[in-house]
Design an enzyme around this catalytic site. Structure first.
Site, PDB file in Angstrom:
ATOM      1  N   ASP A  55      35.719  54.513  20.449  1.00  0.00           N
ATOM      2  CA  ASP A  55      35.715  55.391  19.270  1.00  0.00           C
ATOM      3  C   ASP A  55      37.164  55.633  18.850  1.00  0.00           C
ATOM      4  OD1 ASP A  55      35.223  57.305  17.350  1.00  0.00           O
ATOM      5  OD2 ASP A  55      34.855  58.915  18.803  1.00  0.00           O
ATOM      6  N   ASN A  57      37.769  57.398  15.676  1.00  0.00           N
ATOM      7  CA  ASN A  57      37.864  58.505  14.704  1.00  0.00           C
ATOM      8  C   ASN A  57      37.148  59.761  15.192  1.00  0.00           C
ATOM      9  OD1 ASN A  57      35.294  57.565  14.428  1.00  0.00           O
ATOM     10  ND2 ASN A  57      35.236  57.765  12.196  1.00  0.00           N
ATOM     11  N   ASP A 239      18.596  37.006  16.308  1.00  0.00           N
ATOM     12  CA  ASP A 239      17.800  37.998  17.017  1.00  0.00           C
ATOM     13  C   ASP A 239      16.306  37.655  16.975  1.00  0.00           C
ATOM     14  OD1 ASP A 239      17.666  40.854  18.080  1.00  0.00           O
ATOM     15  OD2 ASP A 239      16.363  41.039  16.326  1.00  0.00           O
ATOM     16  N   GLU A 312      18.600  34.118  20.467  1.00  0.00           N
ATOM     17  CA  GLU A 312      17.961  34.974  21.479  1.00  0.00           C
ATOM     18  C   GLU A 312      16.602  34.351  21.763  1.00  0.00           C
ATOM     19  OE1 GLU A 312      16.498  39.490  22.527  1.00  0.00           O
ATOM     20  OE2 GLU A 312      16.197  38.717  20.511  1.00  0.00           O
TER      21      GLU A 312
END
Ligand code: GLC
Ligand code: CA
Length: 589
Positions: A55, A57, A239, A312
């Site tokens: 992270d 921000n 996917d 996948e």
């Protein structure tokens, strides 16, 4: 005027200046272009779950700039490419796998400009970026679906899979069209009051399946692919690709029965169905031929080199996997994942590994296997292979199989430091819809999606704010800062394996042949490229083992150790290699 006697000398000089350097240059550029073309054949691909990486921000969510911030780390680790799990705008019902706009970045993760900067900074370090291609379904908040659900005559109506229910009346919605189940629990059909029909969702309610019988869907996804190629990505991970098509006759699936003939009830409390009417339809091959063609045709000028399609592909047999490569005339995936080895066995069974690795070598028509042991959908390695005592040694053993077998390797952020699966302990803490519906039998996938452990400061250096999932308590010792400082750490083990994979030509591309095949405790194999031969032995047990790898073909008075488990001794001879508990030995003949 040049005298006759000088002519031969000048000729030789001209040859040296113009012809020889020219030859060297073109040999070099041939090699470069082969590298660019074949980069994926022994590629090391690193999966980042963007929400959990870094992270920047202070909102407790990882972001694109957080990936950019750690490119030097990833370069040091030695990877070739990053696959970023979906970072597109999304209501986050399935944490990004429900996409509401395929051509942008979720504001929580940054902007397209941040993304472009990531691609450019990664390129400086020779790291390629791959995106996730979710073509089975969109979000129910995608504008296509918002249109589709408005009326039966809407131009987008047939972009999704709509059907009448059974026994529906003006006042009663009746029953879903059939018994198909969602992977995330309960019926795969959701009633929509506006048009009084059901829509199909193989996954969550907020993930309506798109209709692949509609040519407009094909065009839409090719267009999305081109959009990201323009932004400099080098390929995609497709996917849930085996679920694009369903039985057009909508027949019920069979129920799965146990050995006493009783229907098996799944973790969600549903009668388990066999999935035969909702997966593995052969039209998927046609779609992939089409996607591959569009992908190959798109110029790769932002990051020169082959565009690569990863799948996948949880398929039942090695022959099903072989088909997903397509044929030389009609290629499909470059790298459909071989989930049989790393995600299919899930225990240290020497014979099973030997069989499956040999199958990848002999039954994929010479294609390149993509081995994978871990991802964002499965408990991490500690939970599937660990014994709680030798976990780090076991992770060394697993990663040796991952990187030292032939082909490309895919791993998951945090594997390189040995992050541990940490599932929620209370229902109210669960974030993954799978766990929300399946609790307590199915706790969902939060446990393998916890924040990356960078150091031993607050929140493991992931964020200054409360992270979206809790940081596992093990972060005080399992973290990047501690492990990069310790030469015997798992991090350095990964780094050395990757370096061997990239620099030793037998390991990079050589044949892969099993040795000592009747041994039920140790898996051994040889990688060979011409005279360069490397043997690898992995002890699958907690007891010390000794192996003899000499055969009439494989003999060596001495072995040069390339890598061995910490504390192991160098074998004097190939006929006597000692391995500690879950110990590894890699040596050059
Ligand atoms: C794939 C993803 C998984 C997701 C599902 C639906 O299996 O890996 O995380 O929930 O597809 O998109
Ligand atoms: Ca953030």
């Amino acid at each position: 005027m040049i005298t006759k006697s000088l002519r031969p000398i000048l000729f030789v000089m001209a040859f040296m200046f113009f012809v020889l350097p020219g030859t060297n240059l073109s040999a070099q550029s041939d090699k470069d272009s082969a590298n660019l073309k074949d980069w994926w054949k022994n590629a090391v691909i690193y999966e980042i779950y963007p929400r959990s990486f870094q992270d920047t921000n202070n909102d407790g969510l990882g972001d694109i700039n957080g990936i950019t911030a750690h490119l030097d780390y990833l370069h040091e680790l030695g990877i070739d490419a990053i696959w970023i799990s979906p970072c597109y705008p999304s209501p986050q019902a399935d944490f990004g796998y429900d996409i509401s706009d395929y051509k942008n970045i979720d504001p929580a993760y940054g902007t397209l400009a941040d993304f472009d900067r990531l691609v450019a900074e990664a390129k400086k370090r020779n790291i390629r970026i791959m995106m996730d291609m979710v073509m089975n379904h969109s979000s129910d908040k995608h504008k296509w679906f918002e249109e589709s659900r408005k009326s039966k005559t809407n131009p987008y109506r047939d972009w999704y899979v709509w059907h009448d229910g059974k026994g529906e009346t003006a006042t009663d919605k009746g029953q879903p069209p059939n018994n198909w189940l969602s992977e995330f629990g309960h019926s795969a059909w959701e009633w929509d009051e506006t048009t009084r029909q059901y829509y199909y969702h193989k996954f969550y309610i907020g993930q309506p399946d798109v209709n692949w019988d509609n040519p407009k869907i094909h065009d839409a996804f090719k267009d999305i692919m081109r959009f990201w190629y323009k932004h400099g990505v080098v390929g995609f991970r497709f996917d849930a690709i085996t679920t694009l098509y369903e039985d057009p006759k909508l027949e019920d699936e069979e129920y799965v029965k146990d050995k006493d003939g009783n229907i098996v009830i799944n973790a969600y409390g549903d009668k388990t169905t066999d999935g035969k009417k909702t997966e593995f339809y052969p039209q998927v091959h046609d779609v992939m031929v089409e996607m591959r063609k569009a992908s190959d045709e798109f110029p790769s000028n932002k990051f020169p080199g082959t565009h690569v399609l990863v799948g996948e592909t949880y398929v039942p047999t090695i022959n099903d996997l072989a088909k997903l490569y397509g044929t030389p005339e009609k290629p499909e995936f470059h790298l459909p994942m071989d989930t049989q080895i790393g995600l299919g066995i899930n225990k240290f069974d020497v014979a099973a590994f030997r069989t499956r690795i040999s199958e990848a070598e002999t039954k994929l028509n010479g294609n390149i296997p993509l081995i994978v042991f871990d991802n964002h959908d499965n408990p991490r390695l500690d939970a599937r292979f660990g014994d709680g005592v030798h976990d780090t040694d076991i992770q060394r053993a697993v990663s040796t199989i991952l990187f030292m077998t032939r082909g490309a390797s895919l791993f998951y952020y945090g594997d390189e430091i040995g992050m541990k699966t940490t599932p929620p302990t209370r229902k109210e803490d669960v974030k993954d819809p799978v766990g929300v519906t399946g609790w307590p039998k199915e706790k969902g996938r939060d446990g393998e999606r916890t924040p990356m452990q960078w150091d031993d400061s607050k929140n493991a250096g992931f964020s200054n704010a409360a992270p979206w999932l809790p940081v596992p308590p093990s972060y005080t010792s399992i973290n990047v800062k501690a492990e990069t400082a310790d030469p015997n750490s798992l991090f350095h083990w990964y780094q050395k394996l990757i370096e061997l994979k990239k620099t030793n030509d037998a390991i990079a591309h050589g044949d892969n042949v099993m040795l000592d095949q009747s041994n039920t405790n140790v898996l051994s194999w040889i990688r060979a490229s011409g005279p360069n031969r490397v043997v690898i032995s992995v002890n699958f047990t907690a007891q010390p083992q000794t192996v003899n790898l000499s055969t009439p073909d494989v003999q060596a008075k001495s072995l040069k150790t390339l890598l061995k488990s910490p504390g192991a001794t160098d074998p004097g001879n190939i006929s006597h290699i000692e391995l500690g508990p879950f110990g590894v030995y890699i040596g050059q003949l």
